[in-house]
Design an enzyme around this catalytic site. Structure first.
Site, PDB file in Angstrom:
ATOM      1  CG  HIS A 127      -2.047  -0.679   0.953  1.00  0.00           C
ATOM      2  ND1 HIS A 127      -3.399  -0.909   1.986  1.00  0.00           N
ATOM      3  CD2 HIS A 127      -2.227  -2.134  -0.114  1.00  0.00           C
ATOM      4  CE1 HIS A 127      -3.749  -2.160   1.629  1.00  0.00           C
ATOM      5  NE2 HIS A 127      -3.176  -2.679   0.043  1.00  0.00           N
ATOM      6  CG  HIS A 132      -3.338  -0.533 -11.365  1.00  0.00           C
ATOM      7  ND1 HIS A 132      -2.358  -1.323 -10.982  1.00  0.00           N
ATOM      8  CD2 HIS A 132      -2.812  -0.567 -12.165  1.00  0.00           C
ATOM      9  CE1 HIS A 132      -0.770  -1.647 -11.051  1.00  0.00           C
ATOM     10  NE2 HIS A 132      -1.070  -1.406 -12.226  1.00  0.00           N
ATOM     11  CB  THR A 189       4.594   8.005  -4.252  1.00  0.00           C
ATOM     12  OG1 THR A 189       4.444   7.314  -2.657  1.00  0.00           O
ATOM     13  CG2 THR A 189       3.628   9.399  -3.812  1.00  0.00           C
ATOM     14  CD1 TRP A 191       8.818   8.866  -5.072  1.00  0.00           C
ATOM     15  CD2 TRP A 191      10.570   8.206  -5.534  1.00  0.00           C
ATOM     16  NE1 TRP A 191       9.159   9.702  -5.931  1.00  0.00           N
ATOM     17  CE2 TRP A 191      10.085   9.069  -5.951  1.00  0.00           C
ATOM     18  CE3 TRP A 191      12.043   7.169  -5.595  1.00  0.00           C
ATOM     19  CZ2 TRP A 191      11.318   9.137  -7.279  1.00  0.00           C
ATOM     20  CZ3 TRP A 191      12.795   7.491  -6.093  1.00  0.00           C
ATOM     21  CH2 TRP A 191      12.690   8.962  -7.228  1.00  0.00           C
ATOM     22  NE  ARG A 469      -4.176  -3.513 -13.644  1.00  0.00           N
ATOM     23  CZ  ARG A 469      -3.724  -3.736 -12.283  1.00  0.00           C
ATOM     24  NH1 ARG A 469      -3.213  -4.695 -11.434  1.00  0.00           N
ATOM     25  NH2 ARG A 469      -4.810  -3.523 -11.152  1.00  0.00           N
TER      26      ARG A 469
END
Ligand code: NAG
Ligand code: NAG
Ligand code: NAG
Ligand code: NAG
Length: 605
Positions: A127, A132, A189, A191, A469
């Site tokens: 998480h 998506h 994000t 990161w 996908r």
């Protein structure tokens, strides 16, 4: 003679092999989904971003500020031209049949080398990394239910499963039909910045902050406040909620607020914003460290990976004594640290934190294939047996997984208390990541209104998502990971019965085996591995990339950015110490526990 697998080699040889494989993948398996004619977001980075993470992940890379931010596209590990959606085989074989025949759990198969905390942690981390977004409602995929499907009895009148498609990428030019494969965007994000706690946009982030002393909002009882609409904790990312997430979000919210107190005492002049920024960096680094040196070695439980993952964080020099080179006894205070001080910072020798940032020529993003191998729902049990830390036994009370989901999660926390829940999660096993072990609870699950309110079979959805996908199927992805494709079903698994089931489900066509199915079926596995070697190759590549591409774990992992106290905090943190800091009564239960993601009692025998 069959040559030994890499995990049967001496540690030092195995490590060299993995380092080599990682380099191969860094050169061949990182692919950018943006093209030259894409509109580069022009963005300037205000000076505060030099020493602080932004809410939306922008300005991590100062030359390409949009890189890795919220709504940046997922990249690929397979070559772009191999990622077109195979529309004509979208439903081949029938994903519901795959779910019924290959995933359905008849009897719970436990993963005995890890605990339930490791399962909750997995979701807590994913998480942080990817999502998506809410699926689009138009044009759903309809998966017909066969006459004898059990769901027909339970849901009278339903003849097909409706699977909403992943939302399309509005920034992709829909030019002359399909000249490029479809792209998708990450609503988190990319990161490793603890965005699951802090949100991925400024509005959310501000709503979570106390706006005093850098702190996050908690109730007078020290808990994260609930959202009145959803009944779920108000935190950075609150979809797919269950009790395990409630526990970990509360734990690391407390950790955040304690670090605020420590920094505030040392730097009384720091503003609320400065404190918040520093503590977010520190708290995120704590989680990244625990994931690297504890969670991963628990799931990949062998000496090679223990040395390898610790080397990622602390450097190979810290592990010299364990390489089987006759250097035992040098310890971390010996040759290793002497060399470490005199050598230039090299990520292999002295660890990634503080080493030089490296993008391998490809802008950083997480990838569709990485998301795919993190499909690990089989880790969830259908029943949670509570344990009592005083008697160290099961109490006889159980929760159905169903009764710990979404708005029910907090009730469980309130009734049972965080201490006993953490104890329970520390000593109970999750599910093994194999076929025939998918929690039936989520094979027939009613989603809440805020998440599209349909009922879903998550196993069907998992299989379809990868196909939808354009994620290559099992054999094809192995080719792109520098691994030999399977020629027979027995190359995938040494379990003859499973091989036969695969052969039947895929009508003898080995190229059609779905990635998820292949990964769950794969056996034998490297010693101690909770998941497949195939999935592991992507971990090897992407776990390191998450660090090396991030300015805040490399060039800016320093006291100017984190403070001296912050770096020390990260250095001292273990999952056990974090738990005990907030729940001192767990001290006895954690005595002798060196890895909090392995079953606690097992480490005390
Ligand atoms: C690029 O972005 C600008 C400003 O947002 C917009 O006006 C323009 O239409 C975009 N061009 C393309 C090709 O998308
Ligand atoms: C479509 O995209 C291709 C390459 O991305 C480009 O060469 C071509 O001109 C585009 N066509 C239209 C109609 O925009
Ligand atoms: C465990 O024992 C302590 C000390 O006697 C007590 O305060 C606590 O309530 C007990 N916990 C449970 C769950 O019974
Ligand atoms: C699948 O099963 C058939 C019939 O038993 C067998 O002939 C075939 O070799 C199997 N295919 C593979 C790829 O193992």
């Amino acid at each position: 003679m069959v040559s030994p697998a890499w995990y049967q080699l001496p540690i030092v040889v195995a490590i060299l092999y993995l380092v080599f494989q990682r380099q191969v993948l860094e050169n061949s398996a990182l692919h950018d989904t943006y093209t030259k004619d894409n509109n580069k977001t022009s963005m300037s980075c205000p000076s505060f971003t030099l020493h602080a993470r932004t809410a939306d992940g922008s300005c991590n890379d100062l030359d390409n500020p949009a890189m890795g931010m919220r709504l940046y596209r997922f990249g690929r590990n397979a070559p772009i031209e191999k990622t077109y959606v195979d529309e004509k085989n979208l439903l081949k074989p029938d994903p519901r049949e795959v779910s019924n025949k290959l995933f359905k759990r008849e009897e719970f198969i436990p993963a005995t080398s890890i605990n339930l905390l490791a399962a909750a942690w997995l979701q807590f981390q994913t998480h942080d990394w990817f999502d998506h977004g809410v699926n689009q409602r138009e044009n759903p995929i309809l998966v017909p239910l066969s006459e004898d499907d059990a769901l027909r009895n339970r849901r009278p009148g339903v003849e097909a499963l409706k699977v909403f498609r992943t939302v399309t990428d509005q920034t992709q030019k829909q030019n002359s039909s399909q000249d490029r494969p479809k792209t998708f965007r990450n609503t988190n994000t990319h990161w490793w910045d603890a965005s699951q706690l802090y949100g991925s946009d400024l509005k959310t982030q501000l709503s979570l902050r106390e706006m005093q002393d850098g702190k996050l909002k908690v109730t007078s009882g020290g808990m994260i406040p609930l959202d009145e609409k959803t009944g779920v904790e108000k935190t950075g990312f609150s979809s797919n909620w269950w009790v395990g997430l409630s526990m970990l979000h509360n734990l690391f919210t407390r950790e955040h607020n304690v670090i605020c107190d420590v920094l505030k005492a040392k730097y009384p002049k720091m503003t609320d914003q400065e404190l918040f920024d520093k503590v977010r960096l520190i708290n995120a680094a704590v989680m990244a460290k625990l994931h690297t040196v504890e969670w991963t070695p628990a799931l990949l439980y062998n000496d090679i990976l223990d040395v390898g993952m610790k080397a990622n964080w602390f450097g190979l020099l810290s592990q010299l004594g364990r390489l089987g080179l006759g250097l035992e006894g040098l310890g971390s205070a010996g040759l290793g640290s002497l060399l470490g001080q005199s050598l230039p910072k090299n990520y292999l020798l002295t660890g990634i934190p503080g080493s030089t940032k490296e993008l391998h020529g490809v802008p950083y993003s997480l990838t569709e294939e990485f998301t795919a191998v993190y499909r690990m729902h089989s880790i969830l049990p259908d029943i949670i047996h509570l344990q009592d830390m005083n008697t160290t036994q099961r109490t006889g009370k159980t929760y159905r997984l169903k009764d710990t989901l979404f708005s029910d999660a907090f009730d469980v926390v309130e009734k049972q208390g965080m201490e006993n829940l953490f104890y329970t999660f520390g000593v109970e096993n999750p599910g093994a990541l194999v076929l025939h072990n998918y929690p039936n609870t989520i094979r027939d699950l009613q989603l809440p209104e805020t998440q599209n309110s349909e009922f879903v079979d998550m196993a069907t959805v998992d299989v379809l998502r990868d196909r939808e996908r354009g994620v290559p199927r099992y054999n094809e992805l192995r080719r792109h990971l520098n691994m030999a494709p399977a020629e027979t079903f027995q190359d995938i698994t040494d379990d003859l019965k499973v091989a036969e089931e695969l052969n039947e489900t895929y009508s003898g066509d080995i190229e059609m085996v779905d990635l998820l199915v292949g990964c769950m079926a794969e056996s034998p596995r490297p010693t101690g591995f909770a998941f497949s070697d195939t999935a592991f190759r992507l971990f090897l590549l992407m776990a390191t990339r998450r660090f090396r591409a991030d300015r805040f774990y490399t060039d800016y992992y320093n006291s100017a950015t984190y403070t001296v106290e912050g770096l020390d905090w990260v250095k001292d943190a273990t999952m056990s110490s974090v738990l005990q800091r907030h729940f001192p009564s767990l001290e006895g239960a954690l005595r002798g526990v060196t890895n909090a993601f392995r079953p606690w009692k097992l480490q005390q025998e």
